[in-house]
Structure formats: structure tokens, C-alpha cells
Design a protein around this motif. Structure first.
Motif, PDB file in Angstrom:
ATOM      1  N   MET A  46      10.504  -0.249   3.839  1.00  0.00           N
ATOM      2  CA  MET A  46       9.908   0.770   2.963  1.00  0.00           C
ATOM      3  C   MET A  46      10.878   1.945   2.833  1.00  0.00           C
ATOM      4  O   MET A  46      11.783   2.085   3.634  1.00  0.00           O
ATOM      5  CB  MET A  46       8.568   1.235   3.530  1.00  0.00           C
ATOM      6  N   PHE A  93       0.881  -1.166   0.000  1.00  0.00           N
ATOM      7  CA  PHE A  93       0.000   0.000   0.000  1.00  0.00           C
ATOM      8  C   PHE A  93       0.914   1.210   0.000  1.00  0.00           C
ATOM      9  O   PHE A  93       1.784   1.315   0.839  1.00  0.00           O
ATOM     10  CB  PHE A  93      -0.883   0.026   1.250  1.00  0.00           C
ATOM     11  N   TYR A  94       0.730   2.068  -0.964  1.00  0.00           N
ATOM     12  CA  TYR A  94       1.581   3.252  -1.018  1.00  0.00           C
ATOM     13  C   TYR A  94       0.840   4.393  -0.342  1.00  0.00           C
ATOM     14  O   TYR A  94      -0.162   4.892  -0.850  1.00  0.00           O
ATOM     15  CB  TYR A  94       1.946   3.576  -2.465  1.00  0.00           C
ATOM     16  N   ALA A  95       1.364   4.734   0.834  1.00  0.00           N
ATOM     17  CA  ALA A  95       0.634   5.677   1.683  1.00  0.00           C
ATOM     18  C   ALA A  95       0.591   7.094   1.117  1.00  0.00           C
ATOM     19  O   ALA A  95      -0.407   7.781   1.211  1.00  0.00           O
ATOM     20  CB  ALA A  95       1.269   5.689   3.064  1.00  0.00           C
ATOM     21  N   ALA A  96       1.706   7.513   0.518  1.00  0.00           N
ATOM     22  CA  ALA A  96       1.805   8.921   0.123  1.00  0.00           C
ATOM     23  C   ALA A  96       1.211   9.182  -1.263  1.00  0.00           C
ATOM     24  O   ALA A  96       1.829   9.797  -2.112  1.00  0.00           O
ATOM     25  CB  ALA A  96       3.272   9.342   0.158  1.00  0.00           C
ATOM     26  N   GLN A  97       0.014   8.692  -1.485  1.00  0.00           N
ATOM     27  CA  GLN A  97      -0.620   8.928  -2.789  1.00  0.00           C
ATOM     28  C   GLN A  97      -1.609  10.084  -2.696  1.00  0.00           C
ATOM     29  O   GLN A  97      -2.171  10.333  -1.653  1.00  0.00           O
ATOM     30  CB  GLN A  97      -1.395   7.683  -3.201  1.00  0.00           C
ATOM     31  N   MET A 150       3.083   2.996   8.284  1.00  0.00           N
ATOM     32  CA  MET A 150       1.727   2.825   7.723  1.00  0.00           C
ATOM     33  C   MET A 150       1.502   1.364   7.278  1.00  0.00           C
ATOM     34  O   MET A 150       0.375   0.901   7.194  1.00  0.00           O
ATOM     35  CB  MET A 150       1.548   3.729   6.500  1.00  0.00           C
ATOM     36  N   PHE A 151       2.579   0.686   6.949  1.00  0.00           N
ATOM     37  CA  PHE A 151       2.499  -0.640   6.323  1.00  0.00           C
ATOM     38  C   PHE A 151       1.604  -1.627   7.097  1.00  0.00           C
ATOM     39  O   PHE A 151       0.682  -2.212   6.532  1.00  0.00           O
ATOM     40  CB  PHE A 151       3.922  -1.207   6.193  1.00  0.00           C
ATOM     41  N   LEU A 159      -2.266  -0.521   7.510  1.00  0.00           N
ATOM     42  CA  LEU A 159      -2.976  -0.597   6.220  1.00  0.00           C
ATOM     43  C   LEU A 159      -3.218  -2.050   5.827  1.00  0.00           C
ATOM     44  O   LEU A 159      -4.294  -2.398   5.337  1.00  0.00           O
ATOM     45  CB  LEU A 159      -2.180   0.114   5.123  1.00  0.00           C
ATOM     46  N   ASN A 160      -2.230  -2.905   6.064  1.00  0.00           N
ATOM     47  CA  ASN A 160      -2.407  -4.327   5.742  1.00  0.00           C
ATOM     48  C   ASN A 160      -3.490  -4.972   6.601  1.00  0.00           C
ATOM     49  O   ASN A 160      -4.108  -5.947   6.194  1.00  0.00           O
ATOM     50  CB  ASN A 160      -1.095  -5.091   5.930  1.00  0.00           C
ATOM     51  N   LYS A 208      -6.599   4.898   5.543  1.00  0.00           N
ATOM     52  CA  LYS A 208      -5.395   5.738   5.531  1.00  0.00           C
ATOM     53  C   LYS A 208      -5.418   6.755   6.671  1.00  0.00           C
ATOM     54  O   LYS A 208      -4.404   6.985   7.319  1.00  0.00           O
ATOM     55  CB  LYS A 208      -5.325   6.483   4.186  1.00  0.00           C
ATOM     56  N   PHE A 228       7.699   6.952   7.563  1.00  0.00           N
ATOM     57  CA  PHE A 228       6.239   7.091   7.498  1.00  0.00           C
ATOM     58  C   PHE A 228       5.608   5.901   6.767  1.00  0.00           C
ATOM     59  O   PHE A 228       4.661   5.279   7.256  1.00  0.00           O
ATOM     60  CB  PHE A 228       5.890   8.410   6.796  1.00  0.00           C
ATOM     61  N   GLU A 229       6.150   5.582   5.598  1.00  0.00           N
ATOM     62  CA  GLU A 229       5.606   4.464   4.802  1.00  0.00           C
ATOM     63  C   GLU A 229       5.697   3.154   5.592  1.00  0.00           C
ATOM     64  O   GLU A 229       4.784   2.334   5.553  1.00  0.00           O
ATOM     65  CB  GLU A 229       6.415   4.310   3.511  1.00  0.00           C
TER      66      GLU A 229
END
Lengths: 242, 238
Positions: free
Chosen positions: B90, A203-207, B98-99, B102-103, B108, B94-95
Motif C-alpha cells: 500500500m 479498502f481505502y482507510a484514509a477516506q 489497516m489492510f 479491514l479485510n 475502521k 498506515f494503509e
């Protein structure tokens, strides 16, 4: 590249997908010029030049970072003058320009887009998840790999005085060790992903969503490329002043 | 919270790595797992997370560890790896944070709210948009802890959390561990850190539990530690 990509210029703010598509269209357009259409191709230089100056990135940065690749690009068509005479000289220069233009456009896209944005754009283009994940992880781990190579090289040098680099007979075990280390790391990394519920898709958060500015940039660029491809603008301008 | 009942594991038939492991960790407990290299500490953690198969019974909360309960168990227990580079895969902190959320199906907005809260709690908000390959070892370890905390685990496993850290970062990690309210199982050779963070210790050797008791009882027992190829924590050496 990370520092370049972290900029805040209008080019940086464009949606990665739009930048990706425009770059592909630009490269396609550049490549499609006839190998003798030197004057027609020349106008295509405008796109990367405008992009570089708007992004605030000096073109010299591009040439410096691509210094290892550029000689290869410049070698394309180097024998054309031998086989084709005077026309070969033109085709050689045209081919070189095509290569350099394509590299410049690719560079400005990568230099103004964070890797996660680029990967998200690739997924939107339905590029297989495996390939995109591979790109993302290669980007993330290339520095770790380089660090490991440096550690192993130092360890080798300290026990091999007077040698220049790594002796060919040690290359096999050196690469083997590196591979084993990489495999161990890959296993650990995959475990870490599994433990956070990874099911094969990032999942690419910064979209963010596409906006009017993105659409405008896309359509203006595509229109300009088509125009440049259909009309020899350089000759037209030259004609005005003739 | 976590219970092992007669757990066995072997990589190859005939060479056991874990033998008849049984113990119980209560909610909120902080337990140190000590032992020399090859004692089976990391293997025990991997078995608990379902990364390696096992014989016997492992229960996490009310859930028995099995193939179909892996997701639930892994949501309950967070694991902080020894090498943070393996954990932070990642591009940015931040990414990475979030990983997990989100999974696990969070939106978001929910995931980002969790990220911000954890960053604030740990005092590392400045790392949020940093690239993982550009931050220091200490920062990477803090960020690795943060990635796990965003999943709101009930228990955290840590494998050598203070390895390769300078004294200041080591102290920062110890303070962070002490500030965590979750159940903790910490595998380490750093007995001073175990003394600072755990009230209970499990001593392992050759894949078996040699002793399970209070940190004071085990970490002050010079003869016991030396018999198992370890030594007293530096601060108790006088």
C-alpha cells in the motif's frame, strides 16, 4: 509528488472525489471550446491559476515536472498555420492552450491528492477495481522498478567499459530479466495480499465524508465553467474598457 | 500449535522439495529453521501457509490445513517476507497496517485502534503516515512486522528477517523479535540471530529434517553444521 500531496492548504483538504469530478468537468469544458475561440478559452486559465496559488504550489513546478510531456502537447496543431493560413495560427494556439490547461488542471489534482484518496474516488465513480488496483500498485512499485533498472544498468556498465548506454543486442535479455524479476515480485506480492485475506477489493482507510465546503466548491466551479462556456467573459471585460 | 505429519511437496513430479517432514511446535515456542540455500526452508513456510499444495497433514491450532480452512489458518499465522517491499504494497505504512484487519471484517475504528497500539508497542509511531517507498530498509522491516501484528496472529513466520540490514537495525529487529509473545518460526542463515532469538532449532538439508533440537545443541555442533554446508555462529567461533 508525495511531498506536494502532503500539504494542508484548502485545496488539499477538498474531498478527492470532488477534485476529480471538477477536473473532469474542467477538461470537458476546455476541450469543448471551438478551435477558433481563443478569447473565450482564455478565461479558463483562471481555474488552474487560482488552484495553484491556493494550494501554494508554484506553477513552475508543474511545467518543470511535465517538461517531457509539454513539447508533445505543444506540437498539437503545429501544422494548422500551413493548412489554414491566419485562422490556422489561431487554431494552433487554441489547441496548444487547451492541452496546457488540461495538463495544469490534472497536475494540480494529482499534486494535491494522495494516491489512496484518488483511488478511493475512482472506486466511488465505479471505475473497475482491477484498473484502480493497477494504478495503485503501479504508483507503489514504479520506484522499486526504477531501482531495479538502475541496479541492472550499473551491473551492465561495470562489465561493458567504453559503451554509451546499453547495446541494442543486449536489450532483449535486459528486458527479459526485468520482466522475470517483476513476475517474481508480483507473485510474492500477491501471496502477501492473499495472506492478509485480500478478496479483490482494496479498502481505502484514509477516506472521509463529503462536507458542505466540498459541495460548495463543486457547485461554484461547475457554475463558473458553464458561465465561461456560454458567455465570452474575456470579450465582455474587453468591451467595458473599450 | 503447529504440527507437520509426514508432509511432502514437489514442484515437479520426481523432484521432491520437502520429504517426510514431521515436527511439532508448541504454543509460545521460538524455533529457528536453518539450512543452506535450497534446503527447503522458504518452501516449508509457504506450504504451512497454504501458498503451495502438500501431501500429508498440517495442523494449526485445532484446524487442519485445507482449502476451506485457509482463511482461518492465515488469520492465525502471520508471515513476514524476506523482501519488505513485497509485503508493503500500500502507499503508506498506515494503509498497509489497516489492510489485514479491514479485510478480516473489523471496523475502521477497531482497525485504527490496533494500528496505534502496535505502533506504540514497537516504538515506530513516527512511521504511521510515511510513504512505504520513502522509508529505509530497517524501518520497512519494522513496519512489515507491524502490519502482521495488527492482525493479532498467534504465530509468526519470518523469512530471513535480518537480511540486508545494518548492525543497528539488525539488533533492533532481534530485540523486537525477542519482545514478541507469539509462537515464532524463523528461517535464516544468520545463525547468530537464531542463537539470540530461538531456544529450539530445526536443521534442514535437501528438503529433509536432519536434526531437531535445542539451539545450544545444534548451533554448537561444528561437525553437524559443516556437514550441512553451514558454519558455527560468529560468536561461537572464538
Amino acid at each position: 509528488m508525495d511531498e506536494l500531496a502532503a500539504g494542508t492548504s484548502p485545496v488539499h483538504k477538498l474531498h478527492p472525489l470532488v477534485k476529480f469530478l471538477v477536473t473532469i468537468a474542467y477538461i470537458y469544458c476546455v476541450v469543448s471550446f471551438s478551435k477558433y475561440d481563443l478569447t473565450g478559452l482564455f478565461i479558463m486559465l483562471l481555474f488552474p491559476v487560482i488552484m495553484f496559488s491556493t494550494a501554494g504550489i508554484p506553477i513552475s513546478t508543474c511545467f518543470w515536472k511535465l517538461r517531457l510531456v509539454l513539447p508533445l502537447v505543444l506540437m498539437v496543431g503545429i501544422f494548422n498555420p500551413i493548412f489554414e493560413g491566419k485562422a490556422g495560427l489561431i487554431s494552433m494556439v487554441t489547441l496548444m492552450m487547451k492541452g496546457v490547461f488540461a495538463l495544469m488542471a490534472s497536475f494540480i489534482m494529482v499534486a494535491t491528492t494522495p494516491i489512496d484518496g484518488l483511488c478511493a474516488a475512482l472506486r466511488k465513480m465505479h471505475i473497475p477495481s482491477v484498473l484502480v488496483t493497477l494504478l495503485l500498485l503501479t504508483y507503489r512499485y514504479i520506484s522499486v522498478l526504477v531501482k531495479e533498472v538502475a541496479i541492472m544498468t550499473d551491473a551492465y556498465k561495470l562489465r561493458a567499459p567504453g559503451q554509451n548506454g546499453i547495446a541494442p543486442k543486449a536489450w532483449g535479455s535486459f528486458l527479459g530479466q526485468l520482466l522475470l524479476r517483476s513476475m517474481d515480485r508480483a507473485n510474492e506480492l500477491y501471496s502477501s495480499m492473499q495472506l492478509r485475506a485480500f478478496k479483490g477489493e482494496f479498502f481505502y482507510a484514509a477516506q472521509r465524508k463529503l462536507n458542505v465546503r466540498d459541495a460548495l466548491f463543486f457547485f461554484v466551479c461547475i457554475a463558473a465553467f458553464v458561465l465561461a462556456r456560454l458567455i465570452n467573459i474575456t470579450e465582455l471585460i474587453g468591451g467595458v474598457f473599450a | 500449535m503447529i504440527e507437520f505429519k509426514n508432509v511432502n511437496f514437489e514442484y515437479e513430479k520426481g523432484t521432491p522439495v520437502l520429504t517426510d517432514i514431521s515436527f511439532k511446535i508448541e504454543d509460545g515456542e521460538s524455533v529457528g529453521l536453518i539450512g543452506c540455500n535450497g534446503a527447503g526452508k522458504s518452501t516449508l513456510m509457504k506450504v504451512l501457509l497454504g501458498l503451495l499444495p502438500h501431501e500429508g497433514e498440517i495442523t494449526v491450532g485445532d484446524v487442519k490445513l485445507a482449502k476451506d480452512t485457509l482463511d482461518e489458518v492465515r488469520k492465525t499465522i502471520g508471515f513476514i517476507l524476506q523482501d519488505s517491499d513485497n509485503q508493503m504494497f500500500m502507499p503508506t505504512v498506515f494503509e498497509d497496517m489497516m489492510f489485514g484487519p479491514l479485510n478480516y471484517g473489523h471496523t475502521k475504528e477497531e482497525a485504527e485502534a490496533r494500528v496505534d497500539k502496535v505502533l506504540e508497542e514497537l516504538g515506530i509511531g513516527y512511521l504511521k503516515n510515511k510513504y512505504n517507498h520513502k522509508i529505509s530498509g530497517g524501518e520497512k522491516k519494522m513496519a512489515a512486522i507491524a502490519t502482521i501484528l495488527t492482525m493479532h496472529p498467534r504465530a509468526i513466520l519470518m523469512d530471513e528477517p535480518t537480511s540486508a540490514l545494518d548492525p543497528e537495525n539488525r539488533r533492533k529487529i532481534i530485540n523486537t523479535i525477542n519482545g514478541l509473545k507469539t509462537t515464532k518460526l524463523i528461517a535464516s542463515h544468520d545463525l547468530d540471530m537464531i542463537l539470540d532469538t530461538c531456544e529450539r532449532v530445526i536443521l534442514m538439508h535437501d528438503g529433509k529434517i536432519i536434526k531437531d533440537g535445542t539451539a545450544d545443541e545444534i548451533l554448537k555442533d561444528k561437525a553437524l553444521l559443516e556437514a550441512n554446508h553451514m558454519e558455527l555462529p560468529l560468536k561461537l567461533q572464538g
